[in-house]
Scaffold this motif. Structure first.
Motif, PDB file in Angstrom:
ATOM      1  N   GLU A 296       1.656  15.100   1.486  1.00 25.65           N
ATOM      2  CA  GLU A 296       2.889  14.362   1.261  1.00 25.65           C
ATOM      3  C   GLU A 296       2.790  12.958   1.838  1.00 25.65           C
ATOM      4  O   GLU A 296       2.086  12.730   2.814  1.00 25.65           O
ATOM      5  CB  GLU A 296       4.063  15.107   1.874  1.00 25.65           C
ATOM      6  N   HIS A 297       3.494  12.034   1.211  1.00 27.84           N
ATOM      7  CA  HIS A 297       3.500  10.648   1.647  1.00 27.84           C
ATOM      8  C   HIS A 297       4.885  10.269   2.146  1.00 27.84           C
ATOM      9  O   HIS A 297       5.891  10.770   1.654  1.00 27.84           O
ATOM     10  CB  HIS A 297       3.102   9.728   0.493  1.00 27.84           C
ATOM     11  N   ILE A 298       4.899   9.363   3.118  1.00 27.89           N
ATOM     12  CA  ILE A 298       6.153   8.867   3.681  1.00 27.89           C
ATOM     13  C   ILE A 298       6.168   7.348   3.606  1.00 27.89           C
ATOM     14  O   ILE A 298       5.126   6.700   3.656  1.00 27.89           O
ATOM     15  CB  ILE A 298       6.343   9.314   5.139  1.00 27.89           C
ATOM     16  N   THR A 299       7.361   6.790   3.467  1.00 27.39           N
ATOM     17  CA  THR A 299       7.505   5.338   3.480  1.00 27.39           C
ATOM     18  C   THR A 299       7.376   4.870   4.912  1.00 27.39           C
ATOM     19  O   THR A 299       8.119   5.293   5.790  1.00 27.39           O
ATOM     20  CB  THR A 299       8.870   4.918   2.903  1.00 27.39           C
ATOM     21  N   ILE A 300       6.407   3.988   5.135  1.00 28.19           N
ATOM     22  CA  ILE A 300       6.173   3.497   6.485  1.00 28.19           C
ATOM     23  C   ILE A 300       6.607   2.040   6.638  1.00 28.19           C
ATOM     24  O   ILE A 300       6.799   1.549   7.732  1.00 28.19           O
ATOM     25  CB  ILE A 300       4.696   3.701   6.885  1.00 28.19           C
ATOM     26  N   PHE A 301       6.805   1.356   5.490  1.00 27.71           N
ATOM     27  CA  PHE A 301       7.189  -0.049   5.530  1.00 27.71           C
ATOM     28  C   PHE A 301       7.770  -0.434   4.174  1.00 27.71           C
ATOM     29  O   PHE A 301       7.362   0.101   3.150  1.00 27.71           O
ATOM     30  CB  PHE A 301       5.956  -0.922   5.817  1.00 27.71           C
ATOM     31  N   SER A 302       8.700  -1.372   4.157  1.00 29.00           N
ATOM     32  CA  SER A 302       9.194  -1.934   2.903  1.00 29.00           C
ATOM     33  C   SER A 302       9.488  -3.408   3.121  1.00 29.00           C
ATOM     34  O   SER A 302       9.807  -3.834   4.227  1.00 29.00           O
ATOM     35  CB  SER A 302      10.429  -1.197   2.401  1.00 29.00           C
TER      36      SER A 302
ATOM     37  N   ALA B 283      12.392  -4.597  -2.358  1.00 27.26           N
ATOM     38  CA  ALA B 283      12.394  -3.170  -2.658  1.00 27.26           C
ATOM     39  C   ALA B 283      10.995  -2.633  -2.961  1.00 27.26           C
ATOM     40  O   ALA B 283      10.831  -1.746  -3.773  1.00 27.26           O
ATOM     41  CB  ALA B 283      13.334  -2.880  -3.811  1.00 27.26           C
ATOM     42  N   ILE B 284       9.995  -3.164  -2.283  1.00 28.77           N
ATOM     43  CA  ILE B 284       8.633  -2.666  -2.456  1.00 28.77           C
ATOM     44  C   ILE B 284       8.300  -1.839  -1.221  1.00 28.77           C
ATOM     45  O   ILE B 284       8.389  -2.323  -0.097  1.00 28.77           O
ATOM     46  CB  ILE B 284       7.645  -3.825  -2.645  1.00 28.77           C
ATOM     47  N   GLU B 285       7.941  -0.592  -1.463  1.00 30.49           N
ATOM     48  CA  GLU B 285       7.679   0.336  -0.366  1.00 30.49           C
ATOM     49  C   GLU B 285       6.185   0.626  -0.252  1.00 30.49           C
ATOM     50  O   GLU B 285       5.497   0.747  -1.258  1.00 30.49           O
ATOM     51  CB  GLU B 285       8.410   1.658  -0.599  1.00 30.49           C
ATOM     52  N   LEU B 286       5.710   0.744   0.979  1.00 35.25           N
ATOM     53  CA  LEU B 286       4.336   1.134   1.249  1.00 35.25           C
ATOM     54  C   LEU B 286       4.383   2.516   1.876  1.00 35.25           C
ATOM     55  O   LEU B 286       5.065   2.721   2.879  1.00 35.25           O
ATOM     56  CB  LEU B 286       3.675   0.133   2.195  1.00 35.25           C
ATOM     57  N   LEU B 287       3.687   3.449   1.256  1.00 31.49           N
ATOM     58  CA  LEU B 287       3.682   4.831   1.715  1.00 31.49           C
ATOM     59  C   LEU B 287       2.293   5.218   2.199  1.00 31.49           C
ATOM     60  O   LEU B 287       1.292   4.763   1.641  1.00 31.49           O
ATOM     61  CB  LEU B 287       4.085   5.777   0.577  1.00 31.49           C
ATOM     62  N   VAL B 288       2.235   6.036   3.236  1.00 35.12           N
ATOM     63  CA  VAL B 288       0.974   6.597   3.710  1.00 35.12           C
ATOM     64  C   VAL B 288       1.115   8.112   3.782  1.00 35.12           C
ATOM     65  O   VAL B 288       2.216   8.653   3.850  1.00 35.12           O
ATOM     66  CB  VAL B 288       0.550   6.047   5.096  1.00 35.12           C
ATOM     67  N   SER B 289      -0.003   8.763   3.790  1.00 36.25           N
ATOM     68  CA  SER B 289      -0.032  10.214   3.914  1.00 36.25           C
ATOM     69  C   SER B 289       0.486  10.624   5.292  1.00 36.25           C
ATOM     70  O   SER B 289       0.286   9.915   6.285  1.00 36.25           O
ATOM     71  CB  SER B 289      -1.471  10.696   3.733  1.00 36.25           C
ATOM     72  N   ASN B 290       1.123  11.773   5.355  1.00 36.11           N
ATOM     73  CA  ASN B 290       1.540  12.300   6.654  1.00 36.11           C
ATOM     74  C   ASN B 290       0.352  12.423   7.599  1.00 36.11           C
ATOM     75  O   ASN B 290       0.487  12.247   8.805  1.00 36.11           O
ATOM     76  CB  ASN B 290       2.205  13.666   6.495  1.00 36.11           C
ATOM     77  N   ASN B 291      -0.816  12.725   7.035  1.00 32.98           N
ATOM     78  CA  ASN B 291      -2.025  12.877   7.851  1.00 32.98           C
ATOM     79  C   ASN B 291      -2.463  11.557   8.482  1.00 32.98           C
ATOM     80  O   ASN B 291      -3.117  11.555   9.519  1.00 32.98           O
ATOM     81  CB  ASN B 291      -3.176  13.439   7.004  1.00 32.98           C
ATOM     82  N   ASP B 292      -2.135  10.426   7.854  1.00 31.17           N
ATOM     83  CA  ASP B 292      -2.532   9.110   8.360  1.00 31.17           C
ATOM     84  C   ASP B 292      -1.427   8.394   9.117  1.00 31.17           C
ATOM     85  O   ASP B 292      -1.629   7.277   9.594  1.00 31.17           O
ATOM     86  CB  ASP B 292      -2.989   8.226   7.199  1.00 31.17           C
ATOM     87  N   LYS B 293      -0.265   9.004   9.245  1.00 30.98           N
ATOM     88  CA  LYS B 293       0.877   8.332   9.871  1.00 30.98           C
ATOM     89  C   LYS B 293       0.576   7.883  11.294  1.00 30.98           C
ATOM     90  O   LYS B 293       0.861   6.743  11.665  1.00 30.98           O
ATOM     91  CB  LYS B 293       2.100   9.231   9.864  1.00 30.98           C
ATOM     92  N   GLU B 294      -0.006   8.748  12.091  1.00 27.17           N
ATOM     93  CA  GLU B 294      -0.281   8.389  13.490  1.00 27.17           C
ATOM     94  C   GLU B 294      -1.282   7.252  13.600  1.00 27.17           C
ATOM     95  O   GLU B 294      -1.176   6.423  14.504  1.00 27.17           O
ATOM     96  CB  GLU B 294      -0.780   9.615  14.258  1.00 27.17           C
ATOM     97  N   LYS B 295      -2.230   7.202  12.696  1.00 19.51           N
ATOM     98  CA  LYS B 295      -3.224   6.131  12.695  1.00 19.51           C
ATOM     99  C   LYS B 295      -2.615   4.823  12.185  1.00 19.51           C
ATOM    100  O   LYS B 295      -2.954   3.744  12.667  1.00 19.51           O
ATOM    101  CB  LYS B 295      -4.411   6.546  11.816  1.00 19.51           C
ATOM    102  N   ALA B 296      -1.715   4.912  11.221  1.00 26.07           N
ATOM    103  CA  ALA B 296      -1.129   3.725  10.601  1.00 26.07           C
ATOM    104  C   ALA B 296       0.010   3.112  11.410  1.00 26.07           C
ATOM    105  O   ALA B 296       0.209   1.896  11.373  1.00 26.07           O
ATOM    106  CB  ALA B 296      -0.626   4.068   9.201  1.00 26.07           C
TER     107      ALA B 296
END
Length: 76
Positions: A4-10, A50-63
């Motif tokens: 799963e991916h989460i929005t980390i920045f917009s 309204a442009i969102e950048l998403l990363v994998s839940n697995n990469d969240k801590e690294k990102a």
């Protein structure tokens, strides 16, 4: 297990592009959800940030530290 991916920045396209480069430099994969272009193609308007950048839940801590440092950089 589904990745799963989460929005980390917009933000605007130019601001998001700067973060994309930093994530690529750290081998972090991401997805871009461009609501501005989607709205334009659909014939209606959307806020230009309204442009969102998403990363994998697995990469969240690294990102997250990269995103936090980038936010400080762009707000200074």
């Amino acid at each position: 297990m589904k990745d799963e991916h989460i929005t980390i920045f917009s933000g605007s396209s130019i601001i998001v592009k700067g973060l994309q480069i930093r994530l690529e430099d750290n081998n972090i994969k991401y997805l871009i959800k461009d609501r501005v272009e989607s709205a334009r193609l659909g014939g209606f308007g959307e806020h230009r940030t309204a442009i969102e950048l998403l990363v994998s839940n697995n990469d969240k801590e690294k990102a997250q530290p990269i995103v936090d440092a980038y936010k400080v950089e762009i707000n200074s």
